[in-house]
Design a protein around this motif. Structure first.
Motif, PDB file in Angstrom:
ATOM      1  N   LEU A   1       3.998  -1.389   3.899  1.00 48.15           N
ATOM      2  CA  LEU A   1       2.690  -1.797   4.390  1.00 48.15           C
ATOM      3  C   LEU A   1       2.022  -2.685   3.357  1.00 48.15           C
ATOM      4  CD1 LEU A   1       0.496  -1.606   6.537  1.00 48.15           C
ATOM      5  CD2 LEU A   1      -0.386   0.406   5.336  1.00 48.15           C
TER       6      LEU A   1
ATOM      7  N   GLN B   1      17.315  -4.927  15.869  1.00 44.27           N
ATOM      8  CA  GLN B   1      16.391  -5.378  14.829  1.00 44.27           C
ATOM      9  C   GLN B   1      15.341  -4.311  14.558  1.00 44.27           C
ATOM     10  OE1 GLN B   1      16.725  -8.399  13.225  1.00 44.27           O
ATOM     11  NE2 GLN B   1      18.643  -8.528  14.391  1.00 44.27           N
ATOM     12  N   GLY B   2      14.643  -4.463  13.445  1.00 49.04           N
ATOM     13  CA  GLY B   2      13.507  -3.601  13.191  1.00 49.04           C
ATOM     14  C   GLY B   2      12.293  -4.072  13.979  1.00 49.04           C
ATOM     15  N   PRO B   3      11.308  -3.202  14.176  1.00 50.05           N
ATOM     16  CA  PRO B   3      10.088  -3.599  14.891  1.00 50.05           C
ATOM     17  C   PRO B   3       9.360  -4.734  14.177  1.00 50.05           C
ATOM     18  CG  PRO B   3      10.236  -1.207  14.714  1.00 50.05           C
ATOM     19  CD  PRO B   3      11.305  -1.771  13.831  1.00 50.05           C
TER      20      PRO B   3
ATOM     21  N   LEU C   1      14.936   3.677   9.457  1.00 50.48           N
ATOM     22  CA  LEU C   1      14.211   2.446   9.176  1.00 50.48           C
ATOM     23  C   LEU C   1      13.226   2.682   8.043  1.00 50.48           C
ATOM     24  CD1 LEU C   1      13.463   1.726  12.888  1.00 50.48           C
ATOM     25  CD2 LEU C   1      14.662   0.093  11.456  1.00 50.48           C
TER      26      LEU C   1
ATOM     27  N   PHE D   1       9.176  -4.076   8.675  1.00 49.21           N
ATOM     28  CA  PHE D   1      10.298  -3.158   8.833  1.00 49.21           C
ATOM     29  C   PHE D   1      11.607  -3.800   8.410  1.00 49.21           C
ATOM     30  CE2 PHE D   1       8.966   0.610  11.219  1.00 49.21           C
ATOM     31  CZ  PHE D   1       7.689   0.255  11.626  1.00 49.21           C
ATOM     32  N   GLY D   2      12.514  -2.969   7.907  1.00 48.05           N
ATOM     33  CA  GLY D   2      13.885  -3.385   7.736  1.00 48.05           C
ATOM     34  C   GLY D   2      14.621  -3.301   9.069  1.00 48.05           C
ATOM     35  N   THR D   3      15.881  -3.707   9.072  1.00 46.03           N
ATOM     36  CA  THR D   3      16.679  -3.682  10.303  1.00 46.03           C
ATOM     37  C   THR D   3      17.368  -2.347  10.518  1.00 46.03           C
ATOM     38  OG1 THR D   3      18.485  -4.719   9.127  1.00 46.03           O
ATOM     39  CG2 THR D   3      17.051  -6.159  10.410  1.00 46.03           C
TER      40      THR D   3
ATOM     41  N   PHE E   1      11.357   6.062   8.578  1.00 51.33           N
ATOM     42  CA  PHE E   1      11.340   6.526   9.954  1.00 51.33           C
ATOM     43  C   PHE E   1      12.758   6.818  10.418  1.00 51.33           C
ATOM     44  CE2 PHE E   1       6.993   5.509  11.199  1.00 51.33           C
ATOM     45  CZ  PHE E   1       6.643   4.523  10.301  1.00 51.33           C
TER      46      PHE E   1
ATOM     47  N   GLN F   1       7.147   3.725   4.141  1.00 49.97           N
ATOM     48  CA  GLN F   1       7.379   4.832   5.063  1.00 49.97           C
ATOM     49  C   GLN F   1       8.812   4.774   5.561  1.00 49.97           C
ATOM     50  OE1 GLN F   1       4.093   5.010   7.779  1.00 49.97           O
ATOM     51  NE2 GLN F   1       4.682   6.937   8.694  1.00 49.97           N
TER      52      GLN F   1
ATOM     53  N   TYR G   1       0.828  -1.203   0.000  1.00 54.45           N
ATOM     54  CA  TYR G   1       0.000   0.000   0.000  1.00 54.45           C
ATOM     55  C   TYR G   1       0.864   1.256   0.000  1.00 54.45           C
ATOM     56  CZ  TYR G   1      -4.054  -2.869   1.159  1.00 54.45           C
ATOM     57  OH  TYR G   1      -5.065  -3.795   1.135  1.00 54.45           O
ATOM     58  N   ASN G   2       1.905   1.239   0.829  1.00 54.16           N
ATOM     59  CA  ASN G   2       2.788   2.387   0.896  1.00 54.16           C
ATOM     60  C   ASN G   2       4.122   1.983   1.504  1.00 54.16           C
ATOM     61  OD1 ASN G   2       2.659   2.555   3.838  1.00 54.16           O
ATOM     62  ND2 ASN G   2       0.698   3.606   3.628  1.00 54.16           N
TER      63      ASN G   2
ATOM     64  N   GLN H   1       0.320  -6.117   6.725  1.00 54.08           N
ATOM     65  CA  GLN H   1       0.820  -5.553   7.979  1.00 54.08           C
ATOM     66  C   GLN H   1       2.078  -4.761   7.644  1.00 54.08           C
ATOM     67  OE1 GLN H   1       3.604  -8.290  10.356  1.00 54.08           O
ATOM     68  NE2 GLN H   1       1.982  -9.680   9.749  1.00 54.08           N
ATOM     69  N   PHE H   2       2.603  -4.055   8.652  1.00 51.77           N
ATOM     70  CA  PHE H   2       3.849  -3.332   8.446  1.00 51.77           C
ATOM     71  C   PHE H   2       5.030  -4.285   8.561  1.00 51.77           C
ATOM     72  CE2 PHE H   2       4.309   0.976   7.499  1.00 51.77           C
ATOM     73  CZ  PHE H   2       3.253   1.717   7.999  1.00 51.77           C
TER      74      PHE H   2
ATOM     75  N   LEU I   1       6.259   9.438   3.850  1.00 55.44           N
ATOM     76  CA  LEU I   1       5.400   8.336   3.454  1.00 55.44           C
ATOM     77  C   LEU I   1       5.146   8.449   1.961  1.00 55.44           C
ATOM     78  CD1 LEU I   1       2.272   6.890   5.154  1.00 55.44           C
ATOM     79  CD2 LEU I   1       2.150   7.598   2.786  1.00 55.44           C
TER      80      LEU I   1
END
Lengths: 109, 114
Positions: free
Chosen positions: A93, B41-43, A89, A99-101, A36, A34, A31-32, A96-97, A49
């Motif tokens: 999405l 780590q990422g969340p 980061l 995330f990368g590390t 951070f 983002q 969807y998108n 669910q979201f 975003l």
């Protein structure tokens, strides 16, 4: 399952330098995306975003691009400052979201 | 306007104990999500709640549970704590259920399990 990879894991640059952070993802059905910023031991601050239909977003010295077909995004930081030092980061999405590390950035005065 | 708030800031528990973490979303936001971030780590997504109902769940064991109250605040409960549950627990709120809404994160709760 979506996998998000960020390269490099750590980056150290002198103040004033322009830099690029990379994010890649395996599933283009998003969807998108983002970006951070996270300071040590703190929560996340949203920077940019990009909706799946967009190619880029800009905010001040930050510019983020998105190429869904190739599963890539970049965060460009212009004229870096010591206050930019943090972990960056990216998150995509889908259902669910994910995330990368993160990339840990240090800007040296 | 106040951002997302979380309490407590830090928490120390021993193995086998139970813990409750709390989150208050930005005023007007109806969706709350919980994430676990292990050091380095990422969340990782745990839950999403919208209008008091669970709308999404990540790959976490049943020891993890959550709920959302009529004022849209939320609690995350973890039972039978393990050493591996030590992490920063982040709460994020967004305006609605729509996936394209921006998520705003709180400062997190640092949980240490001894």
């Amino acid at each position: 399952k979506q996998e998000v990879t960020q390269i490099p894991a750590a980056l150290s640059v002198p103040e004033g330098e322009n830099l690029v952070l990379n994010c890649s993802f395996t599933d283009s059905a998003i969807y998108n995306l983002q970006w951070f910023r996270q300071d040590p031991g703190k929560g996340l601050t949203s920077l940019l975003l990009i909706q799946s239909s967009q190619r880029e977003q800009t905010s001040g010295r930050l510019n983020a691009s998105l190429d869904k077909s190739s599963g890539r995004s970049t965060l460009y930081i212009a004229a870096s400052q010591p206050g930019d030092s943090a972990t960056y980061l990216c998150a995509v999405l889908g259902n669910q979201f994910y995330f990368g590390t993160g990339t840990s950035l240090t800007v040296i005065p | 306007d106040a951002g997302v708030t979380q309490s407590p800031t830090h928490l120390i528990k021993t193995r086998g104990q139970q813990v409750t973490l709390r989150c208050s979303p930005i005023s007007g936001h109806k969706s709350v999500s919980w994430y676990q971030q292990v050091l380095g780590q990422g969340p990782q997504f745990i839950f999403q709640y919208y209008e008091k109902e669970e709308r999404g769940r990540g790959n976490f064991p049943d020891r993890f549970s959550a709920r959302q109250f009529p004022n849209y605040s939320s609690e995350l409960n973890v039972n039978a704590l393990l050493l591996g549950d030590s992490a920063l627990y982040l709460c994020a709120s967004s305006l609605g259920r729509v996936p394209t809404d921006t998520q705003y994160f709180g400062p997190g709760t640092r949980l240490t399990v001894l």
